[in-house]
Design a protein around this motif. Structure first.
Motif, PDB file in Angstrom:
ATOM      1  N   THR A   1      -5.219  67.429  44.594  1.00  0.00           N
ATOM      2  CA  THR A   1      -4.687  67.061  45.514  1.00  0.00           C
ATOM      3  C   THR A   1      -5.270  65.559  46.505  1.00  0.00           C
ATOM      4  O   THR A   1      -6.729  65.296  45.842  1.00  0.00           O
ATOM      5  CB  THR A   1      -5.553  67.952  46.682  1.00  0.00           C
TER       6      THR A   1
ATOM      7  N   HIS B   1     -17.887  75.879  36.924  1.00  0.00           N
ATOM      8  CA  HIS B   1     -17.150  75.474  38.910  1.00  0.00           C
ATOM      9  C   HIS B   1     -17.309  74.226  39.527  1.00  0.00           C
ATOM     10  O   HIS B   1     -18.686  73.941  39.615  1.00  0.00           O
ATOM     11  CB  HIS B   1     -17.623  76.859  39.649  1.00  0.00           C
TER      12      HIS B   1
ATOM     13  N   HIS C   1     -10.515  66.586  45.126  1.00  0.00           N
ATOM     14  CA  HIS C   1      -9.552  66.349  46.542  1.00  0.00           C
ATOM     15  C   HIS C   1     -10.251  64.330  46.713  1.00  0.00           C
ATOM     16  O   HIS C   1     -10.964  63.844  47.124  1.00  0.00           O
ATOM     17  CB  HIS C   1     -10.180  66.976  47.772  1.00  0.00           C
TER      18      HIS C   1
ATOM     19  N   GLN D   1      -3.013  74.623  35.769  1.00  0.00           N
ATOM     20  CA  GLN D   1      -2.675  76.264  37.164  1.00  0.00           C
ATOM     21  C   GLN D   1      -2.977  77.286  37.111  1.00  0.00           C
ATOM     22  O   GLN D   1      -2.306  78.036  36.601  1.00  0.00           O
ATOM     23  CB  GLN D   1      -1.529  75.187  38.061  1.00  0.00           C
TER      24      GLN D   1
ATOM     25  N   ARG E   1     -11.540  71.657  41.698  1.00  0.00           N
ATOM     26  CA  ARG E   1     -10.882  71.545  42.618  1.00  0.00           C
ATOM     27  C   ARG E   1     -10.775  69.925  43.179  1.00  0.00           C
ATOM     28  O   ARG E   1     -12.324  69.344  43.211  1.00  0.00           O
ATOM     29  CB  ARG E   1     -10.932  71.987  44.087  1.00  0.00           C
TER      30      ARG E   1
ATOM     31  N   LYS F   1     -14.882  65.660  45.917  1.00  0.00           N
ATOM     32  CA  LYS F   1     -14.117  65.423  46.804  1.00  0.00           C
ATOM     33  C   LYS F   1     -14.552  63.673  47.574  1.00  0.00           C
ATOM     34  O   LYS F   1     -15.381  63.544  46.936  1.00  0.00           O
ATOM     35  CB  LYS F   1     -14.503  65.606  48.092  1.00  0.00           C
TER      36      LYS F   1
ATOM     37  N   ILE G   1     -16.181  71.777  42.565  1.00  0.00           N
ATOM     38  CA  ILE G   1     -15.339  70.598  43.709  1.00  0.00           C
ATOM     39  C   ILE G   1     -15.660  69.399  43.862  1.00  0.00           C
ATOM     40  O   ILE G   1     -16.846  68.968  44.283  1.00  0.00           O
ATOM     41  CB  ILE G   1     -15.608  71.805  44.965  1.00  0.00           C
TER      42      ILE G   1
ATOM     43  N   GLN H   1      -6.412  72.383  40.132  1.00  0.00           N
ATOM     44  CA  GLN H   1      -6.114  71.678  41.165  1.00  0.00           C
ATOM     45  C   GLN H   1      -6.666  70.207  41.412  1.00  0.00           C
ATOM     46  O   GLN H   1      -7.158  70.155  41.846  1.00  0.00           O
ATOM     47  CB  GLN H   1      -6.110  72.816  42.371  1.00  0.00           C
TER      48      GLN H   1
ATOM     49  N   THR I   1     -20.499  71.432  43.978  1.00  0.00           N
ATOM     50  CA  THR I   1     -20.191  70.615  44.776  1.00  0.00           C
ATOM     51  C   THR I   1     -20.052  69.851  45.682  1.00  0.00           C
ATOM     52  O   THR I   1     -20.980  69.672  45.480  1.00  0.00           O
ATOM     53  CB  THR I   1     -19.089  72.164  46.184  1.00  0.00           C
TER      54      THR I   1
END
Length: 328
Positions: A319, A247, A284, A313, A282, A251, A249, A317, A223
């Motif tokens: 965003t 995994h 972002h 999906q 994910r 941003k 994430i 995802q 992350t």
């Protein structure tokens, strides 16, 4: 019928796992010698601010496995230190304290045997940067890298002169570093070869990413909150560190002139070529545009209608948040 008095110490210790320390102490202590002995042998979790208000708790050394300490606890900790049996201590959480108070606790605690260390945010005090560097070095060099499995360090870790520390975190599995540079992160990773999970808030300069060759074969959860302006090539180089990632994430902030970051095929190619084991993603994006810019393209729809991203999906995802501000 088995009476409570007939229960073995091992069974009592199993019962204690379902109770808080206060419940254990107030319910069982003082009833029988066997119960007192069982409480003495049970490695408890202690919140120092609560236990020091219990007078009976000061009558014998408490066998402590984990402890929570705050800045306000320092005077009572120094006074009651002899009542704490720290031979089984494995987990420490530091909360709401300044740098000097943290150092005072570190001097008293058996740091070499700890498996988990959490330092939450500091209370506000001004200290010279050299003071942060010195105390971080003392703290980090006091840790036994063969024991430590979890490490969470706060914003002020950014003052850590990581390259001058002599450590090797051979058993570290999970690290959270709230604010560090790219160079600090990569140096830290190079001395933590068995990381499974890593989370960090990363600041530039990003060019340092090309100076290191690191492969973390066991890292499967990552992350990252990427500050500054990252290019797609820099992100791609960053992710080559963890080819077995499952995994992710991620941003990051994107300026108007970096539109290539919104190309679905580029991210698909990166995943296929660099992250073949990825099962959860994910992304972002904070898309920064000027207040005066009224004709911006809706890149969210580009991902929403792309065939590859539709098929992935809900596991993958994307965003995109549009943020209007004065762009210099």
């Amino acid at each position: 019928m088995t009476c409570f008095d007939d229960l073995s110490t091992d069974l009592l210790l199993n019962i204690f796992t379902y109770l808080t320390y206060t419940e254990i102490f107030q319910t069982f202590f003082g009833l029988k010698k066997c119960l007192n002995d069982a409480i003495r042998d049970y490695p408890i979790h202690i919140d120092l601010s609560k236990i020091m208000n219990c007078l009976n708790a000061q009558q014998f050394p408490l066998k402590c496995r984990s402890i929570v300490l705050t800045g306000l606890n320092l005077p009572s900790f120094q006074m009651k230190y002899s009542y704490l049996n720290l031979t089984s201590l494995r987990v420490v959480t530091f909360k709401k304290m300044d740098l000097i108070t943290l150092h005072s606790f570190i001097e008293k605690l058996p740091m070499k045997q700890l498996e988990s260390i959490t330092v939450e945010y500091f209370t506000w005090h001004y200290y010279p940067i050299d003071a942060y560097k010195q105390i971080w070095s003392i703290i980090m060099n006091s840790i036994n890298g063969n024991c430590l499995r979890y490490l969470h360090l706060p914003y002020h870790i950014r003052y850590w002169n990581i390259e001058k520390n002599s450590y090797y975190f051979s058993n570290l599995k999970y690290a959270i570093l709230d604010y560090i540079s790219v160079s600090q992160m990569l140096t830290f990773m190079s001395y933590s070869p068995n990381l499974h999970r890593f989370k960090a808030f990363i600041d530039g300069p990003n060019k340092d990413i090309f100076r290191y060759i690191i492969i973390l074969s066991k890292l499967n959860h990552l992350t990252l909150n990427l500050q500054d302006e990252w290019t797609f090539e820099e992100i791609q180089q960053l992710l080559t560190i963890c080819p077995y990632l499952k995994h992710l994430i991620l941003k990051l902030k994107i300026q108007r002139e970096m539109k290539n970051m919104f190309e679905p095929i580029s991210w698909q190619t990166l995943i296929d070529n660099k992250l073949p084991y990825l099962t959860f993603l994910r992304l972002h994006f904070d898309y920064i545009i000027d207040y005066s810019d009224k004709n911006f393209y809706n890149f969210q729809e580009t991902f929403n209608h792309d065939e590859y991203w539709l098929q992935q999906q809900p596991h993958f995802q994307v965003t995109i948040n549009i943020i209007q501000q004065e762009v210099l």
